[in-house]
Write a protein that holds these residues in place. Structure first.
Motif, PDB file in Angstrom:
ATOM      1  N   ARG A 149      55.189   3.388  91.962  1.00 44.48           N
ATOM      2  CA  ARG A 149      54.762   2.113  92.561  1.00 44.48           C
ATOM      3  C   ARG A 149      55.824   1.668  93.564  1.00 44.48           C
ATOM      4  O   ARG A 149      56.151   0.490  93.651  1.00 44.48           O
ATOM      5  CB  ARG A 149      54.584   1.039  91.486  1.00 44.48           C
ATOM      6  N   THR A 150      56.402   2.634  94.263  1.00 45.95           N
ATOM      7  CA  THR A 150      57.556   2.326  95.122  1.00 45.95           C
ATOM      8  C   THR A 150      57.206   2.515  96.596  1.00 45.95           C
ATOM      9  O   THR A 150      57.999   3.074  97.355  1.00 45.95           O
ATOM     10  CB  THR A 150      58.737   3.238  94.754  1.00 45.95           C
ATOM     11  N   ILE A 151      56.000   2.101  96.994  1.00 46.22           N
ATOM     12  CA  ILE A 151      55.646   2.230  98.412  1.00 46.22           C
ATOM     13  C   ILE A 151      56.476   1.215  99.200  1.00 46.22           C
ATOM     14  O   ILE A 151      56.409   0.003  98.948  1.00 46.22           O
ATOM     15  CB  ILE A 151      54.134   1.966  98.632  1.00 46.22           C
ATOM     16  N   GLN A 152      57.258   1.719 100.131  1.00 47.59           N
ATOM     17  CA  GLN A 152      58.174   0.867 100.884  1.00 47.59           C
ATOM     18  C   GLN A 152      57.469   0.239 102.082  1.00 47.59           C
ATOM     19  O   GLN A 152      57.535  -0.966 102.297  1.00 47.59           O
ATOM     20  CB  GLN A 152      59.344   1.746 101.366  1.00 47.59           C
ATOM     21  N   LEU A 190      45.336  -1.276 101.833  1.00 48.12           N
ATOM     22  CA  LEU A 190      46.439  -0.772 100.991  1.00 48.12           C
ATOM     23  C   LEU A 190      47.413  -1.909 100.695  1.00 48.12           C
ATOM     24  O   LEU A 190      47.995  -2.485 101.603  1.00 48.12           O
ATOM     25  CB  LEU A 190      47.186   0.320 101.759  1.00 48.12           C
ATOM     26  N   ASN A 191      47.589  -2.239  99.420  1.00 44.99           N
ATOM     27  CA  ASN A 191      48.543  -3.273  99.032  1.00 44.99           C
ATOM     28  C   ASN A 191      49.807  -2.573  98.512  1.00 44.99           C
ATOM     29  O   ASN A 191      49.748  -1.779  97.575  1.00 44.99           O
ATOM     30  CB  ASN A 191      47.914  -4.142  97.928  1.00 44.99           C
ATOM     31  N   LEU A 192      50.960  -2.867  99.143  1.00 42.21           N
ATOM     32  CA  LEU A 192      52.180  -2.136  98.804  1.00 42.21           C
ATOM     33  C   LEU A 192      52.586  -2.336  97.348  1.00 42.21           C
ATOM     34  O   LEU A 192      53.101  -1.434  96.700  1.00 42.21           O
ATOM     35  CB  LEU A 192      53.337  -2.560  99.719  1.00 42.21           C
ATOM     36  N   ASP A 193      52.360  -3.537  96.817  1.00 44.84           N
ATOM     37  CA  ASP A 193      52.838  -3.822  95.459  1.00 44.84           C
ATOM     38  C   ASP A 193      51.932  -3.230  94.382  1.00 44.84           C
ATOM     39  O   ASP A 193      52.410  -2.761  93.356  1.00 44.84           O
ATOM     40  CB  ASP A 193      52.942  -5.349  95.244  1.00 44.84           C
ATOM     41  N   SER A 194      50.627  -3.271  94.626  1.00 44.39           N
ATOM     42  CA  SER A 194      49.733  -2.893  93.520  1.00 44.39           C
ATOM     43  C   SER A 194      49.168  -1.472  93.630  1.00 44.39           C
ATOM     44  O   SER A 194      48.444  -1.034  92.749  1.00 44.39           O
ATOM     45  CB  SER A 194      48.573  -3.883  93.454  1.00 44.39           C
ATOM     46  N   SER A 195      49.478  -0.756  94.715  1.00 48.03           N
ATOM     47  CA  SER A 195      48.941   0.611  94.840  1.00 48.03           C
ATOM     48  C   SER A 195      49.884   1.605  94.182  1.00 48.03           C
ATOM     49  O   SER A 195      51.104   1.441  94.217  1.00 48.03           O
ATOM     50  CB  SER A 195      48.761   0.977  96.313  1.00 48.03           C
ATOM     51  N   LYS A 196      49.287   2.657  93.576  1.00 49.59           N
ATOM     52  CA  LYS A 196      50.084   3.676  92.884  1.00 49.59           C
ATOM     53  C   LYS A 196      49.947   5.007  93.621  1.00 49.59           C
ATOM     54  O   LYS A 196      48.879   5.310  94.175  1.00 49.59           O
ATOM     55  CB  LYS A 196      49.562   3.872  91.455  1.00 49.59           C
ATOM     56  N   VAL A 197      51.011   5.798  93.599  1.00 50.37           N
ATOM     57  CA  VAL A 197      50.972   7.121  94.235  1.00 50.37           C
ATOM     58  C   VAL A 197      51.283   8.180  93.184  1.00 50.37           C
ATOM     59  O   VAL A 197      52.220   8.026  92.400  1.00 50.37           O
ATOM     60  CB  VAL A 197      52.019   7.228  95.378  1.00 50.37           C
ATOM     61  N   ARG A 198      50.463   9.237  93.160  1.00 52.17           N
ATOM     62  CA  ARG A 198      50.739  10.389  92.285  1.00 52.17           C
ATOM     63  C   ARG A 198      50.869  11.622  93.174  1.00 52.17           C
ATOM     64  O   ARG A 198      50.049  11.815  94.077  1.00 52.17           O
ATOM     65  CB  ARG A 198      49.549  10.631  91.346  1.00 52.17           C
ATOM     66  N   PHE A 199      51.858  12.465  92.918  1.00 51.21           N
ATOM     67  CA  PHE A 199      51.966  13.737  93.646  1.00 51.21           C
ATOM     68  C   PHE A 199      51.427  14.851  92.756  1.00 51.21           C
ATOM     69  O   PHE A 199      51.738  14.912  91.567  1.00 51.21           O
ATOM     70  CB  PHE A 199      53.416  13.981  94.072  1.00 51.21           C
ATOM     71  N   LEU A 200      50.593  15.711  93.328  1.00 48.53           N
ATOM     72  CA  LEU A 200      49.773  16.613  92.510  1.00 48.53           C
ATOM     73  C   LEU A 200      50.425  17.962  92.226  1.00 48.53           C
ATOM     74  O   LEU A 200      49.845  18.802  91.540  1.00 48.53           O
ATOM     75  CB  LEU A 200      48.414  16.840  93.201  1.00 48.53           C
ATOM     76  N   GLY A 201      51.605  18.211  92.807  1.00 47.54           N
ATOM     77  CA  GLY A 201      52.309  19.448  92.468  1.00 47.54           C
ATOM     78  C   GLY A 201      51.728  20.698  93.102  1.00 47.54           C
ATOM     79  O   GLY A 201      52.027  21.818  92.691  1.00 47.54           O
ATOM     80  N   GLU A 219      47.942  11.531  95.812  1.00 49.51           N
ATOM     81  CA  GLU A 219      46.748  10.702  95.643  1.00 49.51           C
ATOM     82  C   GLU A 219      47.215   9.254  95.531  1.00 49.51           C
ATOM     83  O   GLU A 219      48.140   8.959  94.759  1.00 49.51           O
ATOM     84  CB  GLU A 219      46.055  11.139  94.351  1.00 49.51           C
ATOM     85  N   ILE A 220      46.608   8.373  96.305  1.00 46.50           N
ATOM     86  CA  ILE A 220      46.971   6.951  96.251  1.00 46.50           C
ATOM     87  C   ILE A 220      45.832   6.221  95.555  1.00 46.50           C
ATOM     88  O   ILE A 220      44.671   6.382  95.946  1.00 46.50           O
ATOM     89  CB  ILE A 220      47.141   6.381  97.674  1.00 46.50           C
ATOM     90  N   GLU A 221      46.164   5.449  94.524  1.00 45.52           N
ATOM     91  CA  GLU A 221      45.123   4.682  93.834  1.00 45.52           C
ATOM     92  C   GLU A 221      45.280   3.221  94.201  1.00 45.52           C
ATOM     93  O   GLU A 221      46.338   2.618  93.976  1.00 45.52           O
ATOM     94  CB  GLU A 221      45.232   4.887  92.319  1.00 45.52           C
ATOM     95  N   LEU A 222      44.235   2.651  94.797  1.00 42.05           N
ATOM     96  CA  LEU A 222      44.279   1.246  95.183  1.00 42.05           C
ATOM     97  C   LEU A 222      43.994   0.370  93.968  1.00 42.05           C
ATOM     98  O   LEU A 222      43.590   0.860  92.911  1.00 42.05           O
ATOM     99  CB  LEU A 222      43.237   0.970  96.284  1.00 42.05           C
ATOM    100  N   MET A 223      44.191  -0.932  94.151  1.00 41.74           N
ATOM    101  CA  MET A 223      44.004  -1.881  93.047  1.00 41.74           C
ATOM    102  C   MET A 223      42.578  -1.816  92.487  1.00 41.74           C
ATOM    103  O   MET A 223      42.354  -1.943  91.288  1.00 41.74           O
ATOM    104  CB  MET A 223      44.264  -3.288  93.597  1.00 41.74           C
ATOM    105  N   ASN A 224      41.593  -1.590  93.356  1.00 51.43           N
ATOM    106  CA  ASN A 224      40.186  -1.583  92.900  1.00 51.43           C
ATOM    107  C   ASN A 224      39.762  -0.217  92.343  1.00 51.43           C
ATOM    108  O   ASN A 224      38.581   0.042  92.137  1.00 51.43           O
ATOM    109  CB  ASN A 224      39.249  -1.976  94.051  1.00 51.43           C
ATOM    110  N   GLY A 225      40.737   0.700  92.161  1.00 48.82           N
ATOM    111  CA  GLY A 225      40.395   2.011  91.595  1.00 48.82           C
ATOM    112  C   GLY A 225      40.044   3.067  92.633  1.00 48.82           C
ATOM    113  O   GLY A 225      39.887   4.243  92.295  1.00 48.82           O
TER     114      GLY A 225
END
Length: 456
Positions: A6-9, A63-74, A31-37
């Motif tokens: 949750r560290t989108i700068q 895109l909301n910087l505070d509430s969006s999550k990022v996952r890296f898929l490897g 993959e970026i997950e927004l607040m609304n899924g």
């Protein structure tokens, strides 16, 4: 389970900076997950001390910087490949867009591929019949070759591409032949035309189409040809098929490369294109070829529209260095209604002499090809002279050459986009035209062929 950040700068256009990431690598997918899924995809462009610069595939609105999550898929970008891809239409990222079912992949492959070991390459030498006289007769395409078409905006390169894709075949064999067609940055209307053209002739049954439209993101455009080549490599080297890859339009691809490079604030090279464009284009073109011990092959026809009709523009210039020749379309022939408007004199296939002759096309092919080139060049000179000095200034033999040049354009080049000529028909048309000239002028043809064909 991939770790979530949750560290989108910050987000700037298509780029996003994520801080304090661990074990993330260059080119990895995220993959970026927004607040609304809602989920959006991205790709890592740069890693610097735990900070990842990623590029979004979709836009960044909402895109909301505070509430969006990022996952890296490897993993890097992959394509699930299977023989079921034939007769299907995909978008630039390999997702079906023809209302058909998802593909159940036999395997998943990294779209960046591996370079072919030069020592494992087999030399291209088998003739491919495209049914287009100006290519088959004069600038012959050989299996495993890279032969680009240099076009210009407004010229009918799309029609020629579709014609070659429909008609191309290897003669005298029942080997499996497939076409992988990738379109980059084209309009919806053009995309529709391609799909319809393949459907109405039944050619779609042996074709895999990748369509990237003009309104799709630039980063997807960069992935499209790699998706197509990954599918082609699987069909060629795993399934033993002979694959013709057509990529149109390389100019849109290079512009997307420039756009991504500018967003990354890289130092621009010639005309603003990145300095590594040569290497990047080579990484696509060099995936064509034949491999020793493998039955299949990949033959490639990249199509590019030269900006401002300029052959020295970086895109055609670099492409010419990497590929084995070029087919050049002429605006002048197009204005005069000649279809396809292939300008045979500056066009060149560097491997043509390997794919013609006895047992491949016909014994008289090389001789008649040279004679047609020479006679057409002299006929064009005679016509220029006639325009300056008038017809009275020409000798009788020059008038015959001028007549030959006109007939050559009308009968040999101007065959339309529906005619599928066999190589015998192409060679016989050449002989018909050569009969306009007296036998004594045909100095490039052996007597045995003149005896056999000239007096027919």
């Amino acid at each position: 389970m991939p770790k979530e950040y949750r560290t989108i700068q910050e987000v700037a256009g298509p780029l996003m900076l994520v801080r304090d990431v661990e074990n993330v690598t260059y080119d990895e997918l995220g993959e970026i997950e927004l607040m609304n899924g809602e989920k959006r995809r991205c790709k890592v462009l740069e890693i610097d001390n735990g900070n990842a610069l990623v590029q979004l595939f979709e836009n960044s609105t909402g895109l909301n910087l505070d509430s969006s999550k990022v996952r890296f898929l490897g993993r890097t970008m992959e394509l699930g490949v299977s023989e079921d891809m034939l007769s299907r239409v995909f978008d630039g990222l390999g997702r079906p867009i023809d209302d058909g079912p998802e593909i159940l992949p036999d395997e998943r492959r990294d779209v960046n591929g591996l370079p072919m070991n030069p020592a494992a390459r087999a030399y291209p030498e088998e003739f491919i019949q495209t049914g287009v006289s100006a290519i088959d007769g004069l600038n012959t395409l050989v299996r495993g070759q890279k032969l680009p078409i240099f076009s210009a905006s407004g010229l009918p390169h799309a029609k020629l591409a579709a014609q070659i894709a429909r008609q191309a075949k290897v003669r005298g064999t029942d080997e499996q032949f497939a076409v992988v067609f990738a379109a980059m940055g084209i309009t919806f209307e053009e995309s529709n035309d391609f799909v319809e053209s393949f459907r109405e002739t039944g050619a779609i049954d042996r074709t895999v189409l990748f369509m990237n439209l003009a309104n799709d993101p630039a980063v997807e455009r960069i992935a499209t040809p790699r998706m197509a080549l990954t599918a082609a490599e699987y069909l060629a080297f795993e399934k033993g098929m002979h694959v013709l890859v057509i990529l149109t339009d390389i100019t849109n691809y290079a512009d997307a490369l420039r756009e991504v490079s500018a967003a990354r604030k890289e130092v621009p090279g010639r005309r603003g294109y990145p300095g590594y464009m040569y290497t990047d284009l080579a990484s696509l073109y060099e995936r064509a070829g034949r491999q020793k011990g493998k039955k299949g092959s990949i033959t490639m026809i990249p199509i590019l529209t030269m900006p401002e009709d300029d052959k020295t523009h970086p895109i055609p210039d670099l492409t010419g260095y990497i590929t084995e020749g070029q087919i050049i379309l002429s605006r002048d022939l197009y204005r005069r209604g000649i279809e396809p408007p292939i300008d045979v004199l500056p066009s060149l296939s560097r491997l043509k002499d390997k794919g013609i002759g006895e047992g491949k096309t016909r014994a008289d092919h090389a001789n008649t090809m040279n004679q047609l080139f020479a006679a057409y060049a002299r006929g064009k000179d005679a016509k220029e002279l006639m325009m300056i000095l008038g017809e009275a200034a020409l000798t009788d033999i020059d008038k015959l050459y001028a007549k030959f040049a006109d007939e050559f354009e009308q009968q040999y080049i101007n065959q339309g986009y529906r005619a599928d000529r066999s190589i015998e028909e192409t060679l016989d048309t050449g002989w018909e035209l050569l009969r306009i000239l007296p036998r004594t002028e045909l100095k490039r043809i052996k007597d045995e062929f003149l005896d056999k064909y000239y007096s027919k």
